[in-house]
Design a protein around this motif. Structure first.
Motif, PDB file in Angstrom:
ATOM      1  N   ILE A  22       0.859  -1.180   0.000  1.00  8.53           N
ATOM      2  CA  ILE A  22       0.000   0.000   0.000  1.00  8.53           C
ATOM      3  C   ILE A  22       0.893   1.228   0.000  1.00  8.53           C
ATOM      4  CG2 ILE A  22      -1.739   1.315   1.269  1.00  8.53           C
ATOM      5  CD1 ILE A  22      -2.790  -1.291   2.364  1.00  8.53           C
ATOM      6  N   ASN A  23       0.783   1.998  -1.044  1.00  5.31           N
ATOM      7  CA  ASN A  23       1.572   3.230  -1.194  1.00  5.31           C
ATOM      8  C   ASN A  23       3.068   2.972  -1.049  1.00  5.31           C
ATOM      9  OD1 ASN A  23      -0.864   4.461  -1.562  1.00  5.31           O
ATOM     10  ND2 ASN A  23      -0.866   5.593   0.362  1.00  5.31           N
ATOM     11  N   GLU A  24       3.513   1.827  -1.589  1.00  8.10           N
ATOM     12  CA  GLU A  24       4.942   1.522  -1.576  1.00  8.10           C
ATOM     13  C   GLU A  24       5.649   2.382  -2.616  1.00  8.10           C
ATOM     14  OE1 GLU A  24       7.465  -2.553  -1.426  1.00  8.10           O
ATOM     15  OE2 GLU A  24       6.232  -2.277  -3.225  1.00  8.10           O
ATOM     16  N   LYS A  25       6.810   2.901  -2.245  1.00  6.63           N
ATOM     17  CA  LYS A  25       7.558   3.758  -3.150  1.00  6.63           C
ATOM     18  C   LYS A  25       8.903   3.139  -3.485  1.00  6.63           C
ATOM     19  CE  LYS A  25       5.563   8.186  -1.657  1.00  6.63           C
ATOM     20  NZ  LYS A  25       5.880   9.536  -1.139  1.00  6.63           N
ATOM     21  N   THR A  26       9.405   3.524  -4.645  1.00  7.11           N
ATOM     22  CA  THR A  26      10.737   3.098  -5.049  1.00  7.11           C
ATOM     23  C   THR A  26      11.442   4.288  -5.698  1.00  7.11           C
ATOM     24  OG1 THR A  26      11.988   1.462  -6.324  1.00  7.11           O
ATOM     25  CG2 THR A  26       9.994   2.334  -7.348  1.00  7.11           C
ATOM     26  N   LYS A  27      12.755   4.262  -5.724  1.00  3.16           N
ATOM     27  CA  LYS A  27      13.520   5.356  -6.325  1.00  3.16           C
ATOM     28  C   LYS A  27      13.772   5.060  -7.803  1.00  3.16           C
ATOM     29  CE  LYS A  27      15.869   7.092  -2.205  1.00  3.16           C
ATOM     30  NZ  LYS A  27      17.171   7.425  -1.563  1.00  3.16           N
ATOM     31  N   VAL A  28      13.535   6.065  -8.638  1.00  6.46           N
ATOM     32  CA  VAL A  28      13.778   5.946 -10.074  1.00  6.46           C
ATOM     33  C   VAL A  28      14.539   7.176 -10.542  1.00  6.46           C
ATOM     34  CG1 VAL A  28      11.696   4.558 -10.444  1.00  6.46           C
ATOM     35  CG2 VAL A  28      11.577   7.051 -10.654  1.00  6.46           C
ATOM     36  N   LEU A  29      15.130   7.076 -11.699  1.00  6.44           N
ATOM     37  CA  LEU A  29      15.836   8.209 -12.301  1.00  6.44           C
ATOM     38  C   LEU A  29      14.933   8.871 -13.335  1.00  6.44           C
ATOM     39  CD1 LEU A  29      19.404   6.688 -12.846  1.00  6.44           C
ATOM     40  CD2 LEU A  29      18.638   8.182 -10.995  1.00  6.44           C
ATOM     41  N   ASP A  30      14.824  10.189 -13.234  1.00  9.88           N
ATOM     42  CA  ASP A  30      14.017  10.902 -14.224  1.00  9.88           C
ATOM     43  C   ASP A  30      14.848  11.146 -15.486  1.00  9.88           C
ATOM     44  OD1 ASP A  30      15.691  13.039 -13.672  1.00  9.88           O
ATOM     45  OD2 ASP A  30      14.244  14.073 -12.397  1.00  9.88           O
ATOM     46  N   SER A  31      14.278  11.854 -16.436  1.00  7.73           N
ATOM     47  CA  SER A  31      14.947  12.075 -17.716  1.00  7.73           C
ATOM     48  C   SER A  31      16.233  12.873 -17.591  1.00  7.73           C
ATOM     49  CB  SER A  31      13.987  12.776 -18.679  1.00  7.73           C
ATOM     50  OG  SER A  31      13.549  14.020 -18.122  1.00  7.73           O
ATOM     51  N   ASP A  32      16.354  13.613 -16.490  1.00 10.25           N
ATOM     52  CA  ASP A  32      17.568  14.401 -16.264  1.00 10.25           C
ATOM     53  C   ASP A  32      18.598  13.645 -15.431  1.00 10.25           C
ATOM     54  OD1 ASP A  32      16.532  16.626 -17.645  1.00 10.25           O
ATOM     55  OD2 ASP A  32      15.424  17.270 -15.852  1.00 10.25           O
ATOM     56  N   GLY A  33      18.285  12.403 -15.106  1.00  8.24           N
ATOM     57  CA  GLY A  33      19.222  11.601 -14.323  1.00  8.24           C
ATOM     58  C   GLY A  33      19.126  11.834 -12.823  1.00  8.24           C
ATOM     59  N   ASN A  34      18.094  12.562 -12.384  1.00  9.09           N
ATOM     60  CA  ASN A  34      17.905  12.818 -10.957  1.00  9.09           C
ATOM     61  C   ASN A  34      17.075  11.706 -10.315  1.00  9.09           C
ATOM     62  OD1 ASN A  34      19.253  15.385 -11.074  1.00  9.09           O
ATOM     63  ND2 ASN A  34      17.386  16.237 -11.998  1.00  9.09           N
ATOM     64  N   SER A  35      17.431  11.342  -9.095  1.00 11.03           N
ATOM     65  CA  SER A  35      16.702  10.297  -8.379  1.00 11.03           C
ATOM     66  C   SER A  35      15.476  10.886  -7.697  1.00 11.03           C
ATOM     67  CB  SER A  35      17.623   9.655  -7.323  1.00 11.03           C
ATOM     68  OG  SER A  35      16.910   8.686  -6.571  1.00 11.03           O
ATOM     69  N   ARG A  36      14.355  10.212  -7.861  1.00  9.12           N
ATOM     70  CA  ARG A  36      13.137  10.639  -7.179  1.00  9.12           C
ATOM     71  C   ARG A  36      12.317   9.406  -6.815  1.00  9.12           C
ATOM     72  NH1 ARG A  36       8.562  10.632 -10.390  1.00  9.12           N
ATOM     73  NH2 ARG A  36       8.915  10.212 -12.607  1.00  9.12           N
TER      74      ARG A  36
END
Length: 267
Positions: A22-36
């Motif tokens: 439930i509302n689990e989050k993971t870190k991904v890289l956006d198009s600019d290479g920033n982690s969110r």
């Protein structure tokens, strides 16, 4: 969660259970290479009506958890004073078990204690974090020879336990001598007084064989008090207002085959 069952003619042939995040989050890289961070699935949004309904219950629970029972003059740690020996926290828990049940001695597996108790105010929530399980205090009557056999079975398996109310002299897993209440216990069947019984306190989990203990819940003298260990610990603190290592008596074990003695704490 999700439970899938395969049923035929009223009989469950197969079952499979999966926890659903439930509302689990993971870190991904956006198009600019920033982690969110982003949700791994569609977010479950807060229901204002359900929140309004549950809030009074949450507030009542929080008030109970934050209630100060007393003070700890010393820090009570899970870590044993000696390897696989007593810890300050274990002495506290087993002393509370003895006091609540009227037992002569008590034992508890180390895994039942989950968090150190720091010096300072003790809340009910602190006790539940230390002992989060709904384990009942149980008692069983044993003679000296029966206690010797029971404990030697535990020592043979090299189980880590907390003890209180008993002093032992050991050679390996063999018990050479035992004292309960500052008096020698007749541990051999041929000894005078070997039929005298002592009441041992332990949890229902351990009594039923949990943590590798020998099951003893079927013994005719077995009593489930229905009182929780964490309730006994809370009561122990409230009764004294201030607890310290000095008022939590411990067991002691002297090893004849190595230079190590687990010292008792003064009552």
């Amino acid at each position: 969660g999700r439970l899938d069952l395969t049923i035929k003619n009223g009989q469950i042939l197969k079952h499979e259970y999966t926890l659903l995040p439930i509302n689990e989050k993971t870190k991904v890289l956006d198009s600019d290479g920033n982690s969110r961070e982003c949700f791994t699935a569609d977010a479950v949004r807060e229901d204002p009506d359900l929140l309004a309904f549950l809030t009074p219950y949450y507030e009542r629970g929080a008030a109970s958890m934050n209630r100060v029972l007393g003070q700890a003059a010393d820090a009570f740690q899970v870590k044993p004073i000696q390897p696989k020996g007593d810890s300050a926290l274990g002495r506290f828990a087993t002393k509370a078990m003895m006091e609540r049940s009227g037992a002569d001695l008590a034992l508890l597996n180390n895994g039942g204690l989950r968090k150190d108790l720091p010096a300072g105010p003790i809340t009910y929530g602190d006790i539940l974090e230390v002992m989060p399980f709904t384990n009942n205090i149980c008692t069983v009557a044993m003679t000296g020879p029966q206690l010797k056999e029971y404990f030697e079975t535990i020592f043979d398996q090299d189980l880590a336990i907390q003890l209180n109310g008993v002093k032992m002299t050991r050679s390996g897993s063999s018990i050479i001598a035992m004292e309960i209440g500052e008096k020698a216990v007749a541990i051999n069947p041929s000894d005078a007084g070997s039929s005298k019984t002592y009441r041992l306190a332990l949890t229902d989990y351990n009594a039923k064989g949990g943590a590798g203990f020998e099951p003893i819940a079927s013994d005719p003298s077995f009593i489930d008090t229905g009182y929780l260990v964490n309730q006994a610990m809370s009561e122990f603190v409230e009764k004294r207002s201030v607890i310290s290592a000095a008022n939590v008596a411990g067991s002691s074990t002297t090893f004849l085959d190595r230079e190590a003695t687990l010292e008792p704490v003064a009552a």
